[in-house]
Design a protein around this motif. Structure first.
Motif, PDB file in Angstrom:
ATOM      1  N   UNK A 164      58.715 -15.340  90.231  1.00 40.77           N
ATOM      2  CA  UNK A 164      57.765 -15.136  89.144  1.00 40.77           C
ATOM      3  C   UNK A 164      58.321 -15.676  87.825  1.00 40.77           C
ATOM      4  N   UNK A 165      57.454 -16.279  87.041  1.00 38.03           N
ATOM      5  CA  UNK A 165      57.848 -16.850  85.752  1.00 38.03           C
ATOM      6  C   UNK A 165      57.578 -15.894  84.601  1.00 38.03           C
ATOM      7  N   UNK A 166      56.854 -14.822  84.866  1.00 40.42           N
ATOM      8  CA  UNK A 166      56.593 -13.786  83.869  1.00 40.42           C
ATOM      9  C   UNK A 166      56.182 -12.510  84.605  1.00 40.42           C
ATOM     10  N   UNK A 167      56.276 -11.405  83.908  1.00 36.73           N
ATOM     11  CA  UNK A 167      55.903 -10.133  84.556  1.00 36.73           C
ATOM     12  C   UNK A 167      54.401  -9.864  84.457  1.00 36.73           C
ATOM     13  N   UNK A 168      53.645 -10.858  84.002  1.00 37.18           N
ATOM     14  CA  UNK A 168      52.180 -10.723  84.004  1.00 37.18           C
ATOM     15  C   UNK A 168      51.645 -10.560  85.421  1.00 37.18           C
ATOM     16  N   UNK A 169      52.413 -11.034  86.405  1.00 35.87           N
ATOM     17  CA  UNK A 169      51.992 -10.859  87.797  1.00 35.87           C
ATOM     18  C   UNK A 169      51.869  -9.381  88.156  1.00 35.87           C
ATOM     19  N   UNK A 170      52.682  -8.534  87.532  1.00 35.96           N
ATOM     20  CA  UNK A 170      52.586  -7.095  87.771  1.00 35.96           C
ATOM     21  C   UNK A 170      51.264  -6.571  87.218  1.00 35.96           C
ATOM     22  N   UNK A 173      48.427  -7.304  89.619  1.00 38.31           N
ATOM     23  CA  UNK A 173      48.465  -6.415  90.782  1.00 38.31           C
ATOM     24  C   UNK A 173      47.915  -5.036  90.435  1.00 38.31           C
ATOM     25  N   UNK A 174      48.242  -4.537  89.250  1.00 36.04           N
ATOM     26  CA  UNK A 174      47.734  -3.234  88.842  1.00 36.04           C
ATOM     27  C   UNK A 174      46.226  -3.291  88.641  1.00 36.04           C
ATOM     28  N   UNK A 175      45.731  -4.362  88.010  1.00 36.77           N
ATOM     29  CA  UNK A 175      44.294  -4.477  87.754  1.00 36.77           C
ATOM     30  C   UNK A 175      43.495  -4.579  89.049  1.00 36.77           C
ATOM     31  N   UNK A 176      44.086  -5.200  90.079  1.00 33.76           N
ATOM     32  CA  UNK A 176      43.394  -5.313  91.364  1.00 33.76           C
ATOM     33  C   UNK A 176      43.228  -3.960  92.056  1.00 33.76           C
ATOM     34  N   UNK A 177      44.180  -3.052  91.818  1.00 36.80           N
ATOM     35  CA  UNK A 177      44.194  -1.784  92.537  1.00 36.80           C
ATOM     36  C   UNK A 177      43.639  -0.615  91.729  1.00 36.80           C
ATOM     37  N   UNK A 178      43.540  -0.792  90.410  1.00 38.12           N
ATOM     38  CA  UNK A 178      43.191   0.352  89.557  1.00 38.12           C
ATOM     39  C   UNK A 178      42.096  -0.041  88.569  1.00 38.12           C
TER      40      UNK A 178
END
Length: 339
Positions: A164-170, A173-178
Motif C-alpha cells: 500500500x502507498x497510503x493508509x487510505x486503503x484502510x 475497507x471501513x466504508x465498504x463494511x460500515x
C-alpha cells in the motif's frame, strides 16, 4: 510443670537455625515423639484435675508456637533454595539499561490521543493490498503516475497486488463494511518506490483521518485541523489552507502551520516563509463514497492525512529521515525522557 512450660516457651521464641540440617535437629528436639514437648504431653496425664485446663492451654500455646516457628524457618530456607536455582550466575553484575519508545511511536501515540479526544477510533488494515482498495476505489485514473512501477512496489509483477502507498486503503475497507456515521483514524506503515536519502525513504508512516455523516462541511474539517495543530504544537500555532489536488477529495487543500522553530518570523527550516506544510486534506469525493457503497446524496465527509516522520521532524528537529530506521542507540537514547 508450669515452670517447665515457661522455660520451653522462652527457648522456642529464640529458636534460630543457620541451615536446613540445624532446623531438622530443632524439630526433632522439640516436636518429635521423643521430643521435649511430647514428654510434657505425656506428663499431662498426671496433672491434678483443677490444673488441667490452665496447663492444657499453655501446652497448646507452646506446641503451636514451636510448629509455627519451625514452619516459618523451613519456608525461608525453601525460598532461598528456589531463588538460588533461578539466579543466572553468568549474568553481568552491572545493571541492565532500560530501553525507551521509538520517537515515531511516541508521536503516533500523541496524534492518536488527540484524535481520540474528538471521538475518532483507530482502524487498521493489511499492508499488502489490491489495486481496488489502494487506487480504483479512491478515484485514481488508470494512467495516474502512482500506478507506475517506478512509484509503487508491486508483488511479483502483478499489477493488482502491491504494497500500500497510503493508509487510505484502510478507509475504503471501513466504508465498504460500515455505514455512516464513520469517524476513524488509520495509522500505519506505507511503501513507495523512492530513492533513500536524508529527506525520503522507501517506507514511512502515516496517520489518515476520515469522518462521514450527514451535513459534514469544510468548516468542520477546519475546526478539527486547528484543534489538532494547537494540541500538537502549542496554543499559539496558526494554520493556513492552500488549494491543492488529490484524486479522492474535492475540494482539496494542503495545510501549513506557523513555524514552531522561529515562531513564524522566518528561518532556514521554513525557508524564511514562516510556514511549514504538515498534511493534506479535503472533502471526500462523491465518487469515492459511491464506490464504497455510501450514498453521496445523503452523506458527506472529510479526509486528512499526514506523515508521522514529518510531524516528528517538527517536534524534535530531526534533519535526516534515515535515523528513524537505522537503530542507532546514540540517536534513540535521546528520547528516554519522551515516553
Amino acid at each position: 510443670m508450669l515452670d517447665k512450660i515457661k522455660d520451653l516457651l522462652d527457648e522456642v521464641k529464640e529458636l534460630k537455625a543457620d541451615s536446613a540440617e540445624e532446623l531438622e535437629e530443632l524439630r526433632i528436639k522439640y516436636l518429635s515423639k521423643k521430643g521435649a514437648i511430647s514428654s510434657l504431653m505425656n506428663d499431662f496425664r498426671e496433672v491434678a484435675t483443677e490444673q488441667k485446663r490452665e496447663i492444657g492451654q499453655r501446652l497448646n500455646e507452646l506446641k503451636n508456637l514451636a510448629q509455627n516457628k519451625i514452619a516459618d524457618m523451613k519456608e525461608s530456607f525453601d525460598n532461598l533454595k528456589t531463588l538460588g536455582n533461578e539466579v543466572d550466575l553468568s549474568r553481568t553484575a552491572y545493571p541492565v539499561a532500560l530501553g525507551t519508545r521509538h520517537p515515531l511511536s511516541i508521536v503516533k501515540r500523541e496524534i492518536s490521543d488527540i484524535f481520540a479526544r474528538l471521538g475518532f477510533n483507530i482502524a487498521e488494515g493489511p499492508e499488502i493490498e489490491d489495486d481496488w482498495h489502494v487506487f480504483s476505489s479512491l478515484n485514481f485514473a488508470d494512467d495516474h503516475p502512482a500506478r507506475d512501477m517506478q512509484d509503487t512496489f508491486f508483488i511479483q509483477n502483478n499489477p493488482d497486488i502491491l504494497l500500500r502507498t497510503h493508509t487510505s486503503s484502510v478507509q475504503t475497507r471501513v466504508m465498504e463494511k460500515q455505514q455512516p456515521p464513520i469517524r476513524i483514524i488509520c495509522p500505519g506503515r506505507v511503501y513507495r518506490n523512492e530513492a533513500i536519502s536524508y529527506r525520503a525513504h522507501c517506507f514511512f508512516h502515516q496517520v489518515e483521518g476520515l469522518y462521514i455523516d450527514k451535513n459534514v462541511s469544510f468548516a468542520d474539517l477546519k475546526q478539527v485541523l486547528l484543534f489538532f495543530a494547537k494540541e500538537m504544537f502549542g496554543s499559539d500555532t496558526k494554520i493556513r489552507l492552500r488549494p491543492s489536488y488529490f484524486p479522492f477529495t474535492e475540494p482539496s487543500a494542503e495545510m501549513d502551520i506557523s513555524c514552531n522553530i522561529c515562531g513564524g518570523k522566518g528561518c532556514p527550516f521554513c525557508k524564511h516563509t514562516g510556514w511549514v506544510e504538515i498534511l493534506g486534506c479535503g472533502m471526500v469525493d462523491p465518487n469515492v463514497l459511491d464506490n464504497c457503497g455510501i450514498d453521496s446524496k445523503i452523506y458527506s465527509g472529510y479526509a486528512l492525512g499526514m506523515g508521522i516522520e514529518r510531524i516528528t521532524n517538527l517536534k524534535y528537529r530531526i534533519k535526516d529521515l534515515r535515523l528513524f530506521s537505522e537503530n542507532d542507540l546514540r540517536f534513540l537514547r535521546q528520547f528516554e525522557a519522551a515516553v
